[in-house]
Design an enzyme around this catalytic site. Structure first.
Site, PDB file in Angstrom:
ATOM      1  N   SER A 200      53.064 -21.153 -45.274  1.00  0.00           N
ATOM      2  CA  SER A 200      54.017 -20.451 -44.867  1.00  0.00           C
ATOM      3  C   SER A 200      53.946 -20.746 -43.402  1.00  0.00           C
ATOM      4  O   SER A 200      53.523 -21.648 -42.927  1.00  0.00           O
ATOM      5  CB  SER A 200      53.636 -18.776 -44.836  1.00  0.00           C
ATOM      6  N   LYS A 201      54.924 -19.995 -42.593  1.00  0.00           N
ATOM      7  CA  LYS A 201      55.112 -20.151 -41.137  1.00  0.00           C
ATOM      8  C   LYS A 201      53.821 -19.757 -40.480  1.00  0.00           C
ATOM      9  O   LYS A 201      53.553 -20.450 -39.432  1.00  0.00           O
ATOM     10  CB  LYS A 201      56.244 -19.350 -40.337  1.00  0.00           C
TER      11      LYS A 201
END
Length: 471
Positions: A239-240
Site C-alpha cells: 500500500s502507500k
C-alpha cells in the site's frame, strides 16, 4: 489460434506496482507466443474515473515501454454495444428486468445476514409475470444457472470449481441505463477475441460469473490466470505505507524502466536461478506455468541493487537519456560541461539511482557557493596551501587536458613536496568539487574542465588564506 491478451486497468488511481506487474505478465505472454496485446481502459465507474488517472496509466505504460497492439479502448465509448447485447439477452430470456425496490433488497439482505446466510438476490423477479409500465425504473439481471458448477482450469492455480448456487442473478444494467463492470468485461473480451485473461487474484470471484455470461452469449471462454498479490517487507498487502504509489514515482526516484521491469518479472516468476533478464530473455523464457501461486514480498534494496546494475550495464547513451530528465528536474544546464554519457561512466559505480547521480553531477556544470563544512575543515587547512599552489601551477601548464596528464601533475606535486598523494589529492578534490566524495580525482578534475578547476582552486586558496588570517 492467435494468442491475445489484455491489460484492463480502471482509471480510478495511478498505475501501481501490482498493476504494472500484471501488465508486464500479459504483455510478455503475448510476445512469447507472437500474439497481440490489447490496452483497455475500464472506466465504467463514472464517479471515480478521472482523466488524470488515464494519463498516469498511459505515462506508466509508455515509460515501461510496454507497447500495445490495439487500443486504448474505453468502455464508456462502447455503451451502445453493451446495451445492444443486453437487449438481445432480454429477448432470448438469458436476462430479465428486476423491479425490486431498494427497500425490499435492503430488507432481504438484513434478514439473510440475521439468519447467517450469504447475502444474495432471491430471484423475486426472475419468473414474475406482474405487469409493469414501460417507463417504470428497473435494473436488468443475468439469469444465472441455478444448478451445476462453474469449473475452470486456472493457469496458475489449477482447477477451480464454484457452485452456481453460490452465485446470484447479477445486475448487468443499472436503472440509469448504464451497464455494469462484470458485464462490460465479458462483451469486451468476446469482441476483442481475448484468448488469455491474466489478472490479479482479487478477480477470482468475478471469473465464474463472467464464464456463465460468456456461455449464455455463445461466446468462447478464454483461459484464465490469476496472479497473487504483492506484499510489503512487513508481510502486509502493498500500500502507500510502503511507498507503493504510482509507477511514475519510481521514475521520479531515479529508477530505470529496465530495472523495474526486471524486478517486477521476478516478483512471482522465475527461470532457474537467473536474476538478471534482458527484455528479450523475458520474452523468450516467460510462461504462465512458471508463475508462483504464493504472494511475493516487495524488497526495495533488491530493486536498488538491480537499478545499480542497469546504470552500469546499459549503454551510457541510453542511461544518459533518462539522466537528462532528472537533471532538468534539478534545474541546471548541462550545455557548459561534459557530455552526460561521460557523467554516467564517471558516477555509475557510485550511484544507485539517477536522482542521486543528478545531484552528484551538479558540480560538473555549476559552481557552488560554499564548500562542504566538514570536508573543508578537514582538508582546506593552512597546511594544504602549498600543495594546492604547486598543483595549480602544474595543471595550468597542461596543454592536453586528459586524466593521465592531470594524474601526472598530482603525482609530481606529491613527489616534489615529498608528500603522500592524499596530501595533494584530497585538498584538490574538495577545492574542485566542494565535497570530500567523488570518483578518482584525476577523472573528476578532467570532467570539471580546466578553467573551472583553476578558478575553484583559487577559491579554495582564498578560503585557506581567510582561515590563516583568523588564526
Amino acid at each position: 489460434m492467435k494468442i491475445k491478451t489484455r491489460f484492463a486497468p480502471s482509471p480510478t488511481g495511478y498505475l501501481h506496482v501490482g498493476g504494472a506487474r500484471t501488465a508486464l505478465y500479459s504483455w510478455l505472454y503475448a510476445r512469447h507466443n507472437d500474439g497481440e496485446f490489447v490496452l483497455r481502459i475500464e472506466d465504467t465507474d463514472l464517479e471515480r474515473s478521472t482523466q488524470e488517472a488515464i494519463d498516469a496509466i498511459m505515462d506508466g505504460m509508455n515509460w515501461l515501454n510496454l507497447e500495445w497492439d490495439e487500443g486504448p479502448y474505453y468502455q464508456t465509448k462502447r455503451f451502445d454495444r453493451y446495451n445492444q447485447v443486453i437487449d438481445q439477452m432480454l429477448e432470448q430470456g438469458t436476462a430479465y428486468k428486476c423491479y425490486c425496490s431498494k427497500e425490499r433488497l435492503e430488507k432481504l439482505r438484513e434478514d439473510q445476514m440475521a439468519n447467517g446466510e450469504k447475502p444474495r438476490y432471491d430471484g423475486h423477479c426472475r419468473d414474475s409475470h406482474e405487469h409493469h409500465a414501460a417507463d417504470e425504473p428497473c435494473v436488468v439481471r443475468f439469469r444465472n444457472p441455478q444448478d451445476g458448477s462453474v469449473i475452470f482450469d486456472d493457469k496458475i492455480r489449477g482447477p477451480i470449481e464454484i457452485s452456481n448456487q453460490e452465485l446470484d442473478d447479477l445486475i448487468i444494467r443499472r436503472t440509469d441505463g448504464s451497464p455494469t463492470y462484470n458485464f462490460c468485461v465479458v462483451v469486451d473480451d468476446w469482441d476483442m477475441e481475448i484468448t488469455h485473461v491474466i489478472r490479479g487474484e482479487d478477480h477470482i470471484n468475478n471469473t465464474p460469473r463472467q464464464i456463465n455470461i460468456l456461455k449464455a452469449l455463445g461466446a468462447p471462454v478464454p483461459e484464465y490466470a490469476h496472479v497473487s498479490m504483492i506484499l510489503g517487507d512487513d508481510g502486509k498487502k502493498l500500500s502507500k505505507r510502503h511507498g507503493a504509489v504510482g509507477v511514475m514515482q519510481y521514475r521520479d526516484d531515479g529508477y530505470l524502466p529496465e530495472a523495474l521491469l526486471n524486478y517486477l518479472v521476478r516478483l512471482g516468476w522465475s527461470h532457474g536461478d537467473q536474476e538478471i533478464f534482458s527484455i528479450d530473455e523475458m520474452k523468450e523464457f516467460f510462461t504462465l506455468e512458471a508463475i508462483n501461486k504464493s504472494a511475493s514480498a516487495f524488497n526495495t534494496e533488491k530493486l536498488q541493487w538491480l537499478n545499480h546494475h542497469y546504470i552500469n550495464a546499459l549503454p551510457p547513451e541510453r542511461v544518459a537519456v533518462y539522466l537528462d530528465w532528472h537533471i532538468r528536474q534539478a534545474g541546471y544546464d548541462t550545455h557548459n560541461g561534459p557530455q552526460l554519457t561521460a557523467i554516467v561512466k564517471l558516477l555509475g559505480e557510485r550511484c544507485k539511482t539517477l536522482k542521486e547521480m543528478a545531484a552528484q553531477a551538479r558540480c560538473y556544470y555549476e559552481d557552488f557557493s560554499e564548500f562542504d563544512a566538514d570536508a573543508a575543515k578537514k582538508h582546506l587547512r593552512p597546511v594544504a596551501r602549498q600543495p594546492l599552489e604547486v598543483v595549480r601551477a602544474k595543471l595550468a601548464a597542461i596543454t592536453e587536458w586528459t586524466p593521465e596528464n592531470i594524474h601526472h601533475a598530482i603525482q609530481s606535486t606529491a613527489d616534489e613536496l615529498e608528500q603522500g598523494m592524499g596530501k595533494v589529492g584530497m585538498p584538490l578534490r574538495v577545492a574542485v568539487t566542494g565535497s570530500g566524495q567523488s570518483p578518482g580525482v584525476d577523472v573528476t578534475v578532467e570532467a570539471v574542465g580546466k578553467s573551472r578547476s583553476l578558478a575553484r582552486i583559487d577559491k579554495a586558496l582564498a578560503y585557506i588564506a581567510e582561515r590563516e588570517a583568523q588564526q
